[in-house]
Design an enzyme around this catalytic site. Structure first.
Site, short mmCIF file in Angstrom:
data_model
loop_
_atom_site.label_atom_id
_atom_site.label_comp_id
_atom_site.label_asym_id
_atom_site.label_seq_id
_atom_site.Cartn_x
_atom_site.Cartn_y
_atom_site.Cartn_z
N ASP A 66 -55.69 87.20 -3.85
CA ASP A 66 -55.42 88.63 -3.71
C ASP A 66 -53.91 88.87 -3.64
OD1 ASP A 66 -56.07 91.26 -3.49
OD2 ASP A 66 -57.22 91.08 -1.64
N TYR A 153 -58.12 76.79 2.03
CA TYR A 153 -56.98 77.65 2.32
C TYR A 153 -56.37 77.27 3.67
CZ TYR A 153 -58.28 81.09 -1.30
OH TYR A 153 -58.56 81.71 -2.50
#
Length: 320
Positions: A66, A153
């Site tokens: 994003d 992540y």
């Protein structure tokens, strides 16, 4: 947002698949995926490919990040003709993979605007905003998106016990209260396993919210900063940031650890699902099976899962 169409290996027309390992500073970009009128990582990489190949090439990516999210371990693939691959050395006796990597990185950063690349600033030998770490012939059956086993992540946090470091402000979340590491990990443990993460995902018509959260933990380093590690087979849109934002409410003592289990069971995304800021989030790694299992993994991942069968594999990676 422009949706990316699935890609499958071509076995005709002389095309070969190339794997790209990419790192980038996501701060100046509006995310990975193409968006009209906005600067995105996919947009600048595809523009660079057009400059090199003189034709449009569509990237397939392992994890669509994003806006503001960074990557050290992004993986993508493209399909080239054998002549295009062999011609990367421009007639010299050099490895096409190394020549392609160097030429593509250079072309990408020439495509970036001054504001994104940092050109015009009095900085010598600055690292580019986007770096192609490697380019290589992909094994048969490889698909950057559908062959992936998991994505990992990291998320960096500094709380009031750590103190503020202005040199980390672009990659670390400042949390203005002390965080209890034991509470963070106790809450995170409630979310592990194959679950419906509807309470932590931005809803999309026709998209499943069932994922297998394989690893979710918080560790405080020697410098006092906290690093969260989040690993799953795939992620829904905004899932990592929603998990982090909600778990921080537990770590601060605002909510009890069991609250995360209750949120998960409710399967409702509402105002209590607070998104953590994007700038400390980094896509660190995407893992793939051995070469012989790549095609089978891609075929299984493409099969849509439904909410009544939690044992089957998930759909492809969405945005985070």
């Amino acid at each position: 947002m422009t949706m990316q169409k699935p890609a499958v290996p071509h076995r005709d027309g002389g095309l070969l698949r190339v794997r790209l390992d990419i790192a980038y500073d996501g701060a100046p970009f509006s995310g990975w995926a193409l968006q009209p009128g906005l600067t995105t990582i996919q947009g600048v990489v595809e523009a660079a490919l057009f400059m090199l190949l003189r034709r449009q090439v569509r990237l397939t990516v392992g994890g669509r990040t994003d806006a503001g999210v960074h990557a050290r371990g992004q993986v993508a693939h493209i399909d080239l003709t054998a002549a295009e691959w062999a011609g990367m050395g421009r007639g010299r006796d050099v490895d096409p993979a190394d020549a392609f990597r160097r030429r593509l990185t250079g072309t990408i950063n020439r495509e970036l605007t001054d504001g994104v690349s940092g050109r015009g600033r009095p900085v010598r030998n600055a690292v580019p905003a986007v770096v192609v770490r490697s380019a290589m012939r992909a094994p048969d059956g490889f698909d950057a998106r559908f062959s992936a086993l998991w994505r990992r992540y990291s998320y960096a946090i500094a709380d009031s016990a750590t103190g503020q470091d202005p040199l980390r402000r672009h990659t670390t979340l400042w949390y203005p209260a002390p965080l209890d590491l034991a509470l963070l990990n106790e809450g995170a443990a409630h979310l592990l396993g194959m679950q419906d993460f509807a309470a932590f995902c931005k809803p999309r018509e026709g998209a499943t919210t069932i994922r297998e959260l394989q690893r979710y933990e918080f560790v405080r380093g020697h410098d006092g900063a906290i690093t969260a590690t989040v690993q799953a087979d795939a992620f829904c849109h905004n899932m990592v940031r929603a998990l982090i934002g909600s778990t921080l409410r537990v770590g601060s003592g605002e909510m009890p650890p069991i609250w995360l289990a209750e949120r998960l069971a409710a399967r409702i995304k509402d105002a209590r699902s607070v998104l953590a800021a994007p700038h400390p989030l980094v896509l660190e790694e995407i893992a793939y099976p051995g070469n012989k299992e790549l095609g089978a993994r891609a075929a299984l991942t493409r099969a849509r899962r439904n909410a009544g069968h939690l044992s089957v594999l998930p759909g492809p990676e969405e945005d985070d």
